[in-house]
Design an enzyme around this catalytic site. Structure first.
Site, PDB file in Angstrom:
ATOM      1  N   TYR A 144      53.807 -46.582  39.426  1.00 42.99           N
ATOM      2  CA  TYR A 144      54.243 -47.278  38.214  1.00 42.99           C
ATOM      3  C   TYR A 144      53.080 -48.104  37.666  1.00 42.99           C
ATOM      4  O   TYR A 144      52.429 -48.832  38.413  1.00 42.99           O
ATOM      5  CB  TYR A 144      55.426 -48.201  38.528  1.00 42.99           C
ATOM      6  CG  TYR A 144      55.958 -48.941  37.322  1.00 42.99           C
ATOM      7  CD1 TYR A 144      56.575 -48.260  36.279  1.00 42.99           C
ATOM      8  CD2 TYR A 144      55.845 -50.333  37.230  1.00 42.99           C
ATOM      9  CE1 TYR A 144      57.073 -48.948  35.167  1.00 42.99           C
ATOM     10  CE2 TYR A 144      56.344 -51.022  36.125  1.00 42.99           C
ATOM     11  CZ  TYR A 144      56.949 -50.318  35.100  1.00 42.99           C
ATOM     12  OH  TYR A 144      57.439 -51.004  34.013  1.00 42.99           O
ATOM     13  N   ASP A 239      45.065 -49.713  40.169  1.00 44.22           N
ATOM     14  CA  ASP A 239      46.065 -50.614  39.596  1.00 44.22           C
ATOM     15  C   ASP A 239      46.532 -51.538  40.717  1.00 44.22           C
ATOM     16  O   ASP A 239      47.355 -51.168  41.550  1.00 44.22           O
ATOM     17  CB  ASP A 239      47.233 -49.809  39.012  1.00 44.22           C
ATOM     18  CG  ASP A 239      48.293 -50.720  38.397  1.00 44.22           C
ATOM     19  OD1 ASP A 239      48.137 -51.959  38.481  1.00 44.22           O
ATOM     20  OD2 ASP A 239      49.270 -50.185  37.835  1.00 44.22           O
ATOM     21  N   LYS A 267      50.852 -60.053  37.932  1.00 45.93           N
ATOM     22  CA  LYS A 267      51.742 -60.707  38.906  1.00 45.93           C
ATOM     23  C   LYS A 267      51.119 -61.975  39.517  1.00 45.93           C
ATOM     24  O   LYS A 267      51.117 -62.994  38.863  1.00 45.93           O
ATOM     25  CB  LYS A 267      52.210 -59.687  39.945  1.00 45.93           C
ATOM     26  CG  LYS A 267      53.003 -58.563  39.241  1.00 45.93           C
ATOM     27  CD  LYS A 267      53.858 -57.672  40.097  1.00 45.93           C
ATOM     28  CE  LYS A 267      54.758 -56.853  39.187  1.00 45.93           C
ATOM     29  NZ  LYS A 267      54.612 -55.423  39.253  1.00 45.93           N
TER      30      LYS A 267
HETATM   31  C1  LIG Z   1      54.520 -54.573  37.851  1.00 50.36           C
HETATM   32  C2  LIG Z   1      53.472 -53.558  37.734  1.00 50.36           C
HETATM   33  C3  LIG Z   1      52.912 -53.205  36.491  1.00 50.36           C
HETATM   34  C4  LIG Z   1      53.442 -53.757  35.192  1.00 50.36           C
HETATM   35  O1  LIG Z   1      53.255 -55.119  35.076  1.00 50.36           O
HETATM   36  P1  LIG Z   1      54.172 -55.928  33.997  1.00 50.36           P
HETATM   37  O2  LIG Z   1      53.628 -57.320  34.082  1.00 50.36           O
HETATM   38  O3  LIG Z   1      55.582 -55.784  34.459  1.00 50.36           O
HETATM   39  O4  LIG Z   1      53.935 -55.304  32.683  1.00 50.36           O
HETATM   40  C5  LIG Z   1      51.848 -52.325  36.482  1.00 50.36           C
HETATM   41  N1  LIG Z   1      51.374 -51.790  37.615  1.00 50.36           N
HETATM   42  C6  LIG Z   1      51.891 -52.080  38.820  1.00 50.36           C
HETATM   43  C7  LIG Z   1      51.307 -51.480  40.044  1.00 50.36           C
HETATM   44  C8  LIG Z   1      52.969 -52.953  38.916  1.00 50.36           C
HETATM   45  O5  LIG Z   1      53.502 -53.215  40.124  1.00 50.36           O
END
Ligand SMILES: *Cc1c(COP(=O)(O)O)cnc(C)c1O
Length: 432
Positions: A144, A239, A267
């Site tokens: 994701y 990511d 985060k």
């Molecule tokens: C949560 C998450 C995102 C998206 O971040 P948001 O602040 O919710 O837009 C992207 N990549 C990873 C790996 C994530 O866990």
């Protein structure tokens, strides 16, 4: 458990907000029942509007690695608000946090702040495309990367939970440039690159996926991707929105000693405020406007209150590296306790654990990719989730989300969690 107030709030919320929530997985659709409305939180506890208290294993879906209301972060936020809320002009705090990020994550030589993880990944892929002059990129099934159009193809997290692997509204044209590979399968990636020779701008992945549950990289997978990218002139993007500052001060890239070209963060970096960032090699980052031609901007990017919160968080982690051993120990105790219980009850469910992240998968298969993750009994997870909730433990309402620990979880909470797990498993499986 009394939930009258949450119930009536949820009814009202649905009149004005789609599904009553501002992010879909909060709606509890995957686990049944209605969402709880949260009034406040402190340390390891969440308190709902009905006055129920829960030990937290989500921590706002990852950011709050120090638990709720950590004094250092709270103080930084309060101090920053005295000076104004937003200026739309450079501030000294932005230099401080950028400097600290480059120290903690050495592959990041320059960094641009944004407001969410979604913005970070969208911008990083645009940058990789602009820098290489190529259109396609590779992502992995079940990973994701936020809700940007080109990522909503076999996306993990809410997108699996909600049963929408491919969202309407994403055009065929956009989807065509996203190439998909099974996670942990280096050979498949090599074949994909070969079949699209000279057309792949980037490979983006969660180096340690947490959005189909916690999945560990197979030996040689990350190293193999690094070599492949070097050989083919492809930008490797880690990511680390979830793993950054969580698995180690330098994220998964420090733990596995593989260096990406670009890193996306989010985060934890905001200390509970809405923040994201992307960064990496100087010569690539110089390609971003205003030094370079790749456009990316943000009215509230680098917001002074968010930067104060983020800086306080990162500084605390940087100055107290023993936190990571502590978290790993806490994780070991919970996972050890869960495994003991599984063995005693004759259950073969699989578990993964790394530092402050762990998963309990309701399948006897080893979970290494999207296919194996999908073998989980999600109905059973839903019942387990409710059983844990009624015992005062708040999990992410999805089988496909890792559990997250915070430093606020102490031995007394560990004991409570382990006991709740045993009692919940007995309840949902009718074991007496
Ligand atoms: C949560 C998450 C995102 C998206 O971040 P948001 O602040 O919710 O837009 C992207 N990549 C990873 C790996 C994530 O866990």
């Amino acid at each position: 458990m009394k939930i009258d107030i949450s119930k009536s709030l949820f009814e009202k919320a649905q009149q004005f907000i789609p599904g009553g929530v501002n992010s879909p997985v909060r709606a509890f659709k995957a686990v049944g029942g209605d969402p709880l409305f949260i009034k406040k939180a402190d340390g390891p506890y969440l308190y709902d509007e009905d006055g129920n208290a829960f030990i937290e294993l989500i921590n706002s879906w990852g950011p709050l690695i120090l638990g709720h209301n950590h004094p250092a972060i709270k103080e930084a936020i309060l101090k920053a608000t005295e000076l104004g809320t937003s200026f739309g002009a450079p501030t000294a705090k932005e230099i401080e946090i950028a400097d600290l990020i480059t120290q903690m994550v050495p592959s990041v030589e320059k960094v641009r702040m944004v407001n969410s993880g979604t913005e970070a990944t969208m911008s990083a892929v645009r940058l990789a495309r602009g820098y290489t002059g190529k259109d396609k990129f590779i992502k992995f099934e079940g990973n994701y990367h936020g809700h940007g159009d080109s990522f909503l193809i076999a996306a993990g997290s809410g997108a699996i939970t909600m049963g929408m692997p491919n969202s309407p509204g994403v055009t065929q044209g956009t989807a065509r440039d996203t190439l998909l590979a099974p996670h942990n399968d280096l050979k498949a990636v090599e074949e994909l690159v070969e079949a699209n020779k000279g057309e792949v701008a980037a490979i983006i992945l969660e180096p340690v996926p947490g959005n189909m549950g916690l999945i560990l990289p197979k030996k040689g997978f990350l190293e193999g991707l690094r070599k492949l990218c070097d050989r083919e002139g492809i930008i490797l993007i880690f990511d680390e929105v979830m793993t950054g500052f969580r698995l180690a001060p330098g994220g998964a890239q420090e733990v596995f000693d593989v260096t990406p070209d670009l890193t996306t963060m989010g985060k934890i970096i905001g200390g509970g405020m809405p923040v994201g960032a992307y960064g990496g090699k100087k010569e690539i980052m110089e390609f971003v406007s205003p030094t370079g031609p790749v456009y990316q901007a943000g009215t509230l990017s680098g917001n002074p209150i968010a930067m104060a919160a983020g800086y306080a968080m990162l500084k605390h982690l940087h100055d107290n590296p023993s936190i990571y051993q502590e978290l790993d120990k806490t994780g070991g105790k919970i996972v050890g306790g869960f495994k003991d219980t599984l063995q005693r009850l004759g259950l073969n469910y699989s578990m993964t654990h790394l530092g402050s992240m762990f998963s309990l998968f309701f399948t006897d298969k080893e979970v290494v990719d999207f296919e194996t993750a999908k073998s989980c009994d999600t109905q059973l997870f839903g019942k387990y989730f409710q059983a844990m909730l009624s015992r005062g433990v708040y999990l992410a309402p999805s089988q496909f989300e890792s559990f997250f620990l915070s430093t606020a979880i102490k031995d007394e909470h560990v004991q409570h969690i382990v006991q709740a797990n045993e009692d919940s498993l007995k309840e949902v499986l009718d074991i007496y």
